[in-house]
Design an enzyme around this catalytic site. Structure first.
Site, mmCIF file in Angstrom:
data_model
loop_
_atom_site.group_PDB
_atom_site.id
_atom_site.type_symbol
_atom_site.label_atom_id
_atom_site.label_comp_id
_atom_site.label_asym_id
_atom_site.label_seq_id
_atom_site.Cartn_x
_atom_site.Cartn_y
_atom_site.Cartn_z
ATOM 1 C CD GLU A 127 -2.847 -1.212 2.360
ATOM 2 O OE1 GLU A 127 -4.177 -1.095 2.391
ATOM 3 O OE2 GLU A 127 -2.354 -1.672 3.284
ATOM 4 C CD GLU A 148 -3.539 -6.257 3.951
ATOM 5 O OE1 GLU A 148 -2.540 -5.410 4.003
ATOM 6 O OE2 GLU A 148 -3.816 -7.044 3.002
#
Length: 679
Positions: A127, A148
């Site tokens: 990210e 995740e």
């Protein structure tokens, strides 16, 4: 837990006549193997560095900003163990907000920004790269992704907003949903380039220098990386809806993270950054405090730490060298083992079977699999030929005489295996190891009549051998330390994770799986409806239902193991006349064309085979689920009492790696404890 602080070290790099690039290097001072993670202090340091660079950019002192990591690691995002210590949604929300605010500074810098991905880039690390304008990746990188959902979370630092805008919603769904649910599949450098996550895949030998040259080309306008058009909102919603159906078919609502990630992707398709980031804040705050995340961290620790240092394994320096391997048998399992040993250990492997036709078929299987690997780009033609040259076949037992280790992979019948071992002992060297790949039989009984039972050990690989990461290493009371150590060394050389298991019926994984299947079959015999039994275990979120598993294993194999365990462990492994009749008739459990899969629907017509004890009365879904949970809990307790393994963590690790037990359940024992079945 004390945070290992990641520093944001800034140095200026002159870009020919263009001006100065400020290069941020992430460094945690913990050597090349420790991943870079962000706790509160590390994120605060990165934010401070970015704020200073923003001021410098506004003042015209720099023309670009680059971000890179240390060798082998770009960044792995938030520190999972730090996050797992958070106990309130408010504290968890602060973690989400901190990441968003910091990365937003990077995204809003008034000069072009570049991420140079020279190593692992996972979760918040990826990210961070997505917040930059441009990205390069080293050709040697093998682990890029947003895992995740696999851990019970969602990408919480902008991933659900940035990624679909960069690579389209379909590809974003693959990275955020599909890959994590596919045993946390990660992207290699070439895939990162193909998807459009990276603008250039560069040679690993001089990666940073090549990345700086790429930066110069972009700044000069010589290179203009392509950017795809955003996926239209209606199309994006349709894709998300289809993905939601696939998630539901797999998880049946058992784990919330994938559903929340889909919700966030839908928000990103219709909203601007602030709204999308706020939705991530809310979701992350809830999920960090959830049982699923705690379970995911526990499972992650097992597979990343305990799996690398098996409890109960002897010192590796006790192991004998293995320079050649013999395989007794040339069937499917034997052929898979031969390919694994040749490919991973790079030693000569000889398969021996009773006739030339079987042997040639086994060697042919190895060759065909190598051709497939070449066609898929997994290995080159030269490597395939080298591996192919290591594998040979024979019908002469004496050809195994010089092997350092011989593993039998013949029919799962004790008398057959005893005869194979007796024959082998007549020809192999006195110091050669004799291993068995049995999935349930007593290795002590197998070696009972040998002159040297101390050199016999179990090496239970799981099918399919190439994909399944677990090996159960089984020691009898008479197995000596050198033999035992050699078995662990072989497992490690094959890039498998090993658990130490005593010589007990079914060992760990099959004992529990067959107990589960036995309860379902027993319930059918008592009158439970097939469709009820098919749905009952869905809240567990297992990778496949009981009937799909029975079909994949093979009804005959399942029946044989069930009978074996009933003989050894008693009637809690029930008799199933219906299963035996299905085996006799060759009837399948599921409806399929070609090959069965986890998604193959159960055939309701199999109901006609069951009901031999219908006077007992069938069960509803809740009752059958509770029955299976209690049966598994009882079996776990007995295994620990019998010291089949050293600790419950080995049972959990075995089920995760050998049976695909979901990460979101955190292992079988935490799951059973949460459900109240296990104290």
């Amino acid at each position: 837990m004390t945070e290992r602080i990641t520093r944001a070290l800034v140095r200026d790099v002159q870009l020919e006549d263009l001006g100065t690039l400020a290069l941020i290097t992430l460094e945690n001072g913990a050597g090349p193997t420790k991943p870079i993670t962000f706790g509160p202090e590390g994120m605060a340091e990165l934010r401070t560095a970015l704020e200073r660079l923003s001021a410098r950019a506004e003042a015209g002192e720099i023309v670009a900003v680059g971000v890179t990591g240390k060798q082998f690691h770009f960044a792995a995002g938030a520190d999972l163990h730090e996050a797992a210590q958070l106990t309130t949604p408010e504290a968890a929300r602060q973690i989400a907000e901190m990441g968003h605010e910091t990365y937003a500074i990077l995204a809003d810098l008034p000069v072009p920004t570049f991420a140079y991905i020279g190593g692992v880039a996972l979760g918040g690390g990826l990210e961070l790269a997505l917040a930059c304008d441009y990205r390069t990746v080293s050709s040697a990188v093998r682990a890029v992704g947003l895992p995740e959902v696999f851990l019970g979370l969602i990408p919480g630092w902008g991933g659900t907003y940035h990624l679909p805008r960069l690579i389209g919603m379909e590809n974003a769904l693959q990275v955020i949903i599909t890959n994590p649910l596919r045993n946390n599949t990660q992207l290699k450098a070439a895939q990162v380039g193909e998807l459009g996550i990276a603008d250039a895949v560069l040679d690993s030998a001089d990666f940073l220098a090549e990345s700086l040259r790429f930066t110069v080309s972009v700044l000069r306008g010589d290179i203009t990386p392509e950017r795809r058009e955003p996926t239209p909102v209606d199309e994006a919603k349709t894709m998300i809806g289809a993905a939601r159906q696939q998630v539901d078919a797999r998880l049946h609502g058992a784990a919330p993270a994938a559903y929340r990630a889909l919700d966030l992707l839908e928000v990103s398709a219709t909203s601007e950054r602030a709204e999308s980031f706020e939705a991530e804040n809310v979701a992350l705050a809830e999920l960090i405090c959830s049982p699923q995340f705690a379970a995911g961290v526990y499972a992650f620790d097992l597979t990343s730490r305990r799996a690398k240092n098996p409890a109960g394994a002897p010192e590796a320096d006790l192991a004998r060298p293995v320079r050649s391997i013999g395989v007794a048998g040339a069937g499917l399992m034997a052929s898979q083992l031969a390919l694994l040993f040749a490919r991973r250990m790079q030693v000569p492997v000889i398969m021996r079977d009773l006739d030339a036709e079987r042997t040639e078929r086994g060697v042919g299987y190895v060759s065909a699999e190598l051709d497939t690997l070449v066609a898929k780009g997994r290995i080159g033609e030269a490597e395939a030929n080298r591996i192919r040259s290591l594998v040979s076949g024979t019908t002469d037992l004496a050809d195994l005489a010089e092997a350092d280790l011989v593993i039998e992979a013949v029919f799962e019948e004790l008398s057959v295996k005893q005869q194979v071992f007796a024959d082998l002992e007549q020809v192999i060297r006195p110091d050669a190891v004799l291993a068995t790949n049995t999935s349930a039989l007593s290795i002590t009984d197998m070696a009972a009549h040998l002159a040297h039972p101390e050199r016999v050990v179990g090496l239970h690989f799981f099918n399919p051998v190439a994909q399944m990461p677990l090996v159960e290493v089984i020691r009898t009371e008479r197995t000596d330390d050198a033999t035992y150590a050699t078995a662990f060394t072989v497992a490690k050389a094959c890039r498998k994770s090993a658990i130490a298991v005593a010589d007990a019926p079914g060992f760990v994984v099959n004992r529990l799986l067959v107990r589960l299947l036995g309860e379902v079959l027993g319930s059918l015999e008592e009158g439970t409806d097939v469709t009820v039994a098919d749905r009952a275990l869905r809240p567990m979120g297992l990778p496949m239902g009981p009937f799909q598993l029975l079909q994949l294993v093979g009804p005959a194999v399942a029946g044989h193991v069930l009978d074996t365990l009933r003989e050894q462990l008693g009637d809690r492994y029930p008799d199933s006349p219906g299963l035996q009749q299905m085996i006799a008739d060759g009837a399948p459990f599921v409806i399929f064309e070609g090959r069965p899969s986890a998604g193959s629907p159960v055939d309701p017509q199999i109901a006609r085979y069951f009901g031999s004890r219908s006077e007992v009365g069938g069960q509803d879904e809740a009752a059958l689920l509770a029955r299976v949970q209690q049966a598994l809990a009882d079996e776990v307790r007995m295994m620990l009492d019998e010291q089949v393994v050293a600790e419950k963590e080995d049972i959990d690790l075995g089920m995760i790696l050998g049976a695909g037990w979901p990460f979101h359940l955190g292992g079988i024992t935490p799951y059973l404890q949460r459900e109240g079945a296990l104290a």
